[in-house]
Design a protein around this motif. Sequence first.
Motif, mmCIF file in Angstrom:
data_model
loop_
_atom_site.group_PDB
_atom_site.id
_atom_site.type_symbol
_atom_site.label_atom_id
_atom_site.label_comp_id
_atom_site.label_asym_id
_atom_site.label_seq_id
_atom_site.Cartn_x
_atom_site.Cartn_y
_atom_site.Cartn_z
ATOM 1 N N UNK A 252 -52.212 14.184 5.312
ATOM 2 C CA UNK A 252 -50.757 14.281 5.425
ATOM 3 C C UNK A 252 -50.380 15.042 6.684
ATOM 4 N N UNK A 253 -49.202 14.738 7.197
ATOM 5 C CA UNK A 253 -48.574 15.481 8.283
ATOM 6 C C UNK A 253 -47.310 16.106 7.705
ATOM 7 N N UNK A 254 -47.254 17.439 7.687
ATOM 8 C CA UNK A 254 -46.081 18.083 7.092
ATOM 9 C C UNK A 254 -44.890 18.029 8.044
ATOM 10 N N UNK A 255 -43.746 18.541 7.584
ATOM 11 C CA UNK A 255 -42.492 18.414 8.339
ATOM 12 C C UNK A 255 -42.516 19.153 9.665
ATOM 13 N N UNK A 256 -43.466 20.048 9.881
ATOM 14 C CA UNK A 256 -43.593 20.761 11.157
ATOM 15 C C UNK A 256 -44.545 20.049 12.117
#
Length: 467
Positions: A252-256
């Motif tokens: 996953x790639x988080x919102x940051x």
Amino acid sequence: MSGPHFGTDGWRGVIARDFTFARVSEVTRAILSYLDEEHLSGRALVVGYDRRFQSEAFAREVAQTAAARGYEVCLADRFLPSPAVSWAVRDQNAAAGIIVTASHNPPQYSGLKLKEQFGGSARPAVTARIERLLQKPVETLAARPCGRIRLFDGLSGYRRHLEQCLDPLNLRRARQRLTLDVMHGAAAGILAPLLNELGYQALELRGDENPAFDGHAPNPSVEHLGLLRGLVQRGEATLGLAVDGDGDRLAAIDETGGYCGPQMLFPLLLRHLVEARGGRGRVIKSVSTTHLIDRICRAHGLPLSETAIGFKHACQAILDDDVLMAGEESGAPGIPRHLPDRDAQLAALLLLEALGAAGCTLSALREDLQSRFGPLHYRQSCLSLPVMHCADMQRRIAALAPHRLGGLRVLAVNRVDGVKWLLDGDAWLLLRVSGTEPLLRLYAEAPEAALAEELIACGKTLIASAP
């Protein structure tokens, strides 16, 4: 040309050099001989395939070989992720499942994964028997009536199964704008439609067919997700999810824009199952998996077992006990009460469910996990090896005996798979030769990121000086 050998998960080889139609037929016949010995020939064989070069043609070779031996064959009517084949084996009460896939390996590879009748990866004792059968001369078998090959829809039933595993209320609470990078793999067309039905704005990235996989392995490691990360950083998505070529690895790639790999997803999902869903049972992890799992299990009084790398080792433990969750550093975890196999699609949905239950972003969920159970920082690296030097490297690793690494004392040595040195402060370093590729893999974890990186450097120095 190397002989067929079942590694960490299945048999893999370079297409047209090791992986040929003749070899595929040979390995299939050995698998069928094993099924005959187990008196399973009266049940169907499920056959699936991914989106690699000639995968469908190789799958038809498997199907035709099995039908010629009298087996009824259920051949997928389209490409499928490996977990969908595992589910179909259970759903159809089949003798076994064979999927043509090389998972996350580079584009020049193909392979076969064997799923046993319980719907999970073939266990080491089973693949050892199949390898012995491969060494025997080809026998002239009594004629049998030719079996039938029928096409089956392996996608719609699998999707219904996924929906039944979820808490729709918490899943809807996490609705957001997200992008799903399926990396041109077999997971295309599964999650995005399901999530859009639940009110998400889900965009599928790299869903087209491309057997070259943009020139690199379809593995959701950080270096392969630049396109996904860019979309999130530009604000075009609030979350990015990435699945490997056969749908059993998740990142996953988080919102940051921060990367969240399996070493963080496994403990996040375990905590959700225990604290939000009230789950109980044994937890299985591989020797290369983060010690955050150990800490969560201690905090909640859960029994924990450690296995060699490869989900096939976890499968035996799953059959022997009531297991809540099983996972490893390289793939999505498995939830045995739903499917005794790794499943990136289910893991992705459970991650969204966990975000809905916690009512926060992925970066906040990670920070809370580290605050409560950490800090621990994981690093991994690998070194290429000539194929003929793999056995020699295993011997060299086994002979290493350092007393200190990165300034830390070696407290104990674990030889479950490769050599793992357990150090002061819950730090560790593991060296092992890959079971699927000619690579030396190095893994490390420590309370500080810089120390984890230093341990990786220590491992490379050890290898360079090994006798």
